[in-house]
Design a protein around this motif. Structure first.
Motif, short mmCIF file in Angstrom:
data_model
loop_
_atom_site.label_atom_id
_atom_site.label_comp_id
_atom_site.label_asym_id
_atom_site.label_seq_id
_atom_site.Cartn_x
_atom_site.Cartn_y
_atom_site.Cartn_z
N VAL A 144 19.68 13.06 46.76
CA VAL A 144 18.22 12.99 46.77
C VAL A 144 17.56 14.04 45.88
O VAL A 144 18.20 14.98 45.42
CB VAL A 144 17.70 13.16 48.22
N ARG A 145 16.26 13.88 45.72
CA ARG A 145 15.44 14.87 45.03
C ARG A 145 15.32 16.11 45.91
O ARG A 145 15.27 16.02 47.14
CB ARG A 145 14.05 14.30 44.77
N ALA A 146 15.22 17.26 45.30
CA ALA A 146 15.14 18.52 46.04
C ALA A 146 13.86 18.64 46.85
O ALA A 146 13.82 19.38 47.83
CB ALA A 146 15.28 19.69 45.08
N ASP A 147 12.80 17.91 46.47
CA ASP A 147 11.54 18.02 47.21
C ASP A 147 11.48 17.13 48.44
O ASP A 147 10.51 17.14 49.18
CB ASP A 147 10.35 17.75 46.29
N GLY A 148 12.52 16.32 48.67
CA GLY A 148 12.58 15.48 49.86
C GLY A 148 11.84 14.17 49.77
O GLY A 148 11.86 13.38 50.70
N HIS A 149 11.19 13.90 48.62
CA HIS A 149 10.51 12.61 48.45
C HIS A 149 11.56 11.51 48.29
O HIS A 149 12.60 11.71 47.67
CB HIS A 149 9.58 12.64 47.24
#
Length: 128
Positions: free
Chosen positions: A72-77
């Motif tokens: 996943v993306r590190a920002d959790g989106h």
């Protein structure tokens, strides 16, 4: 992004061969337990090669046969274009989520990265 942006060993010698780097990325993806995630950068760090963009490229090209929603993306989106499918997997696996704010487009939750992120367990000492 072209294959030239992948690490040298990931460039296919034969168009039907899965590049060695891609195999390694997919192997790490398969090790992530249900309900946990790793970022693209975490996978690259685990492999000690490439970076988030290279891992993302591998997942875009070859990730359909593995639990892609766990990288996943590190920002959790959630992954654009695959939000609902990923969300169904997260809910089925009990992956920690944060509620969406009313300002969030589509009111979709985000991953709770603090609780969901997997460091690779004992094999990953020094790789978080």
């Amino acid at each position: 992004m072209s294959e030239d942006s992948l690490p040298e060993d990931a460039r296919a010698e034969h168009s039907d061969a899965l590049p060695e780097y891609a195999e390694r990325v997919l192997d790490v993806t398969e090790m992530i337990p249900p309900g946990r995630v790793m970022t693209y950068g975490d996978v690259a760090e685990w492999l000690e090669e490439g970076g988030p963009r290279q891992v993302g490229r591998v997942m875009a090209l070859y990730g359909g046969a593995v639990p892609w929603w766990r990288v996943v993306r590190a920002d959790g989106h959630l992954l654009p274009g695959h939000e609902l499918e990923a969300l169904a997997h997260y809910r089925a696996e009990g992956t920690p989520l944060k509620g969406a704010s009313r300002a969030a487009e589509g009111h979709l939750p985000r991953l709770d990265m603090r609780r969901a992120r997997w460091d690779g367990g004992e094999r990953a000492k020094g790789h978080t």
